[in-house]
Scaffold this motif. Structure first.
Motif, PDB file in Angstrom:
ATOM      1  N   ASP A  90      51.739  33.515   8.976  1.00  0.00           N
ATOM      2  CA  ASP A  90      52.757  32.526   9.346  1.00  0.00           C
ATOM      3  C   ASP A  90      54.147  32.956   8.869  1.00  0.00           C
ATOM      4  OD1 ASP A  90      50.390  29.964   8.512  1.00  0.00           O
ATOM      5  OD2 ASP A  90      50.948  30.659  10.530  1.00  0.00           O
ATOM      6  N   THR A  91      54.225  34.024   8.101  1.00  0.00           N
ATOM      7  CA  THR A  91      55.515  34.515   7.619  1.00  0.00           C
ATOM      8  C   THR A  91      56.401  34.895   8.801  1.00  0.00           C
ATOM      9  OG1 THR A  91      54.618  35.328   5.535  1.00  0.00           O
ATOM     10  CG2 THR A  91      56.654  36.360   6.326  1.00  0.00           C
ATOM     11  N   ALA A  92      57.591  34.266   8.856  1.00  0.00           N
ATOM     12  CA  ALA A  92      58.500  34.497   9.986  1.00  0.00           C
ATOM     13  C   ALA A  92      59.796  33.738   9.742  1.00  0.00           C
ATOM     14  CB  ALA A  92      57.870  34.020  11.290  1.00  0.00           C
ATOM     15  N   LEU A  93      60.763  34.032  10.580  1.00  0.00           N
ATOM     16  CA  LEU A  93      61.968  33.220  10.657  1.00  0.00           C
ATOM     17  C   LEU A  93      61.693  32.138  11.684  1.00  0.00           C
ATOM     18  CD1 LEU A  93      64.887  33.052   9.582  1.00  0.00           C
ATOM     19  CD2 LEU A  93      65.582  34.528  11.468  1.00  0.00           C
ATOM     20  N   TYR A  94      61.808  30.883  11.255  1.00  0.00           N
ATOM     21  CA  TYR A  94      61.477  29.747  12.112  1.00  0.00           C
ATOM     22  C   TYR A  94      62.747  29.132  12.696  1.00  0.00           C
ATOM     23  CZ  TYR A  94      56.573  29.766  10.859  1.00  0.00           C
ATOM     24  OH  TYR A  94      55.253  30.116  10.715  1.00  0.00           O
ATOM     25  N   TYR A  95      62.707  28.920  14.010  1.00  0.00           N
ATOM     26  CA  TYR A  95      63.853  28.386  14.736  1.00  0.00           C
ATOM     27  C   TYR A  95      63.519  27.041  15.373  1.00  0.00           C
ATOM     28  CZ  TYR A  95      65.663  33.200  14.636  1.00  0.00           C
ATOM     29  OH  TYR A  95      66.101  34.437  14.253  1.00  0.00           O
ATOM     30  N   CYS A  96      64.489  26.164  15.339  1.00  0.00           N
ATOM     31  CA  CYS A  96      64.441  24.921  16.087  1.00  0.00           C
ATOM     32  C   CYS A  96      65.155  25.173  17.416  1.00  0.00           C
ATOM     33  CB  CYS A  96      65.167  23.847  15.275  1.00  0.00           C
ATOM     34  SG  CYS A  96      65.451  22.305  16.096  1.00  0.00           S
ATOM     35  N   ALA A  97      64.615  24.628  18.506  1.00  0.00           N
ATOM     36  CA  ALA A  97      65.199  24.916  19.806  1.00  0.00           C
ATOM     37  C   ALA A  97      65.166  23.698  20.719  1.00  0.00           C
ATOM     38  CB  ALA A  97      64.451  26.072  20.464  1.00  0.00           C
ATOM     39  N   ASP A 107      67.607  26.342  25.733  1.00  0.00           N
ATOM     40  CA  ASP A 107      69.011  26.507  26.068  1.00  0.00           C
ATOM     41  C   ASP A 107      69.917  26.351  24.842  1.00  0.00           C
ATOM     42  OD1 ASP A 107      69.508  23.242  27.711  1.00  0.00           O
ATOM     43  OD2 ASP A 107      68.990  23.773  25.650  1.00  0.00           O
ATOM     44  N   LEU A 108      69.314  26.073  23.705  1.00  0.00           N
ATOM     45  CA  LEU A 108      70.056  25.986  22.452  1.00  0.00           C
ATOM     46  C   LEU A 108      69.073  26.277  21.331  1.00  0.00           C
ATOM     47  CD1 LEU A 108      72.728  25.161  20.984  1.00  0.00           C
ATOM     48  CD2 LEU A 108      71.797  22.838  20.874  1.00  0.00           C
ATOM     49  N   ILE A 109      69.479  27.124  20.373  1.00  0.00           N
ATOM     50  CA  ILE A 109      68.591  27.497  19.281  1.00  0.00           C
ATOM     51  C   ILE A 109      69.392  27.557  17.986  1.00  0.00           C
ATOM     52  CG2 ILE A 109      68.854  29.991  19.600  1.00  0.00           C
ATOM     53  CD1 ILE A 109      65.757  30.155  19.192  1.00  0.00           C
ATOM     54  N   GLY A 110      68.765  27.190  16.867  1.00  0.00           N
ATOM     55  CA  GLY A 110      69.447  27.188  15.588  1.00  0.00           C
ATOM     56  C   GLY A 110      69.525  28.577  14.980  1.00  0.00           C
ATOM     57  N   GLN A 111      69.981  28.609  13.731  1.00  0.00           N
ATOM     58  CA  GLN A 111      70.156  29.896  13.057  1.00  0.00           C
ATOM     59  C   GLN A 111      68.887  30.370  12.361  1.00  0.00           C
ATOM     60  OE1 GLN A 111      70.863  27.040  11.613  1.00  0.00           O
ATOM     61  NE2 GLN A 111      70.005  27.275   9.564  1.00  0.00           N
ATOM     62  N   GLY A 112      67.918  29.489  12.210  1.00  0.00           N
ATOM     63  CA  GLY A 112      66.639  29.860  11.632  1.00  0.00           C
ATOM     64  C   GLY A 112      66.534  29.598  10.142  1.00  0.00           C
ATOM     65  N   THR A 113      65.299  29.405   9.676  1.00  0.00           N
ATOM     66  CA  THR A 113      65.004  29.265   8.255  1.00  0.00           C
ATOM     67  C   THR A 113      63.778  30.122   7.948  1.00  0.00           C
ATOM     68  OG1 THR A 113      64.647  27.680   6.451  1.00  0.00           O
ATOM     69  CG2 THR A 113      63.588  27.168   8.555  1.00  0.00           C
ATOM     70  N   GLN A 114      63.860  30.885   6.861  1.00  0.00           N
ATOM     71  CA  GLN A 114      62.815  31.857   6.546  1.00  0.00           C
ATOM     72  C   GLN A 114      61.636  31.187   5.863  1.00  0.00           C
ATOM     73  OE1 GLN A 114      62.657  35.225   7.290  1.00  0.00           O
ATOM     74  NE2 GLN A 114      60.569  35.128   6.448  1.00  0.00           N
ATOM     75  N   VAL A 115      60.447  31.500   6.345  1.00  0.00           N
ATOM     76  CA  VAL A 115      59.202  31.078   5.709  1.00  0.00           C
ATOM     77  C   VAL A 115      58.430  32.333   5.321  1.00  0.00           C
ATOM     78  CG1 VAL A 115      56.967  29.969   6.056  1.00  0.00           C
ATOM     79  CG2 VAL A 115      59.062  28.887   6.925  1.00  0.00           C
ATOM     80  N   THR A 116      58.101  32.432   4.033  1.00  0.00           N
ATOM     81  CA  THR A 116      57.341  33.568   3.540  1.00  0.00           C
ATOM     82  C   THR A 116      56.095  33.047   2.844  1.00  0.00           C
ATOM     83  OG1 THR A 116      59.356  34.871   3.217  1.00  0.00           O
ATOM     84  CG2 THR A 116      57.369  35.609   2.069  1.00  0.00           C
ATOM     85  N   VAL A 117      54.939  33.530   3.290  1.00  0.00           N
ATOM     86  CA  VAL A 117      53.666  33.110   2.705  1.00  0.00           C
ATOM     87  C   VAL A 117      53.052  34.315   2.006  1.00  0.00           C
ATOM     88  CG1 VAL A 117      51.433  32.044   3.092  1.00  0.00           C
ATOM     89  CG2 VAL A 117      53.384  31.449   4.567  1.00  0.00           C
ATOM     90  N   SER A 118      52.995  34.222   0.692  1.00  0.00           N
ATOM     91  CA  SER A 118      52.524  35.357  -0.096  1.00  0.00           C
ATOM     92  C   SER A 118      52.062  34.872  -1.462  1.00  0.00           C
ATOM     93  CB  SER A 118      53.646  36.385  -0.271  1.00  0.00           C
ATOM     94  OG  SER A 118      53.252  37.422  -1.135  1.00  0.00           O
ATOM     95  N   SER A 119      51.049  35.557  -2.006  1.00  0.00           N
ATOM     96  CA  SER A 119      50.593  35.241  -3.352  1.00  0.00           C
ATOM     97  C   SER A 119      51.321  36.100  -4.379  1.00  0.00           C
ATOM     98  CB  SER A 119      49.078  35.444  -3.449  1.00  0.00           C
ATOM     99  OG  SER A 119      48.724  36.753  -3.059  1.00  0.00           O
TER     100      SER A 119
END
Length: 119
Positions: A90-97, A107-119
């Motif tokens: 699931d680690t990725a840059l997540y965008y709202c659109a 037709d419009l997308i945000g700048q993104g928020t980083q999600v990192t899943v790691s132990s």
């Protein structure tokens, strides 16, 4: 100003949870379907989940069904993505659109928020 601003990303352990938020402004939020998409390192943009204008219908890609929940509060012009039982993939840059035609067309997308899943 027409914009989408995501927040809530961060580092989580496998099996953990995060809640993403997306604040919309400058357009009639309740008139639009909304989606969340993500982009993992070295990969293309991938649709994750979508929600109808009034929240009555929700949709998910198979890999997140049963773990992620999309919701919206039209009074606050905000859409959310609750992510439970997170996995390293699931680690990725997540965008709202903002949805244009189908839920994976924006037709419009945000700048993104980083999600990192790691132990």
């Amino acid at each position: 100003q027409v914009q989408l601003v995501e927040s809530g990303g961060g580092l989580a352990q496998p099996g953990g949870s995060l809640r993403l938020s997306c604040a919309a402004s400058g357009f009639p939020f309740s008139s639009y379907r909304m989606s969340w998409a993500r982009q993992a390192p070295g990969k293309g943009l991938e649709w994750v989940s979508g929600i109808y204008n009034d929240g009555s219908d929700t949709y998910y890609r198979d890999s997140v069904k049963g773990r992620f929940t999309i919701s919206r509060d039209n009074a606050k012009n905000t859409v959310y993505l609750q992510m439970n039982n997170l996995k390293p993939e699931d680690t990725a840059l997540y965008y709202c659109a903002r949805v244009s035609k189908v839920y994976s067309d924006y037709d419009l997308i945000g700048q993104g928020t980083q999600v990192t899943v790691s132990s």
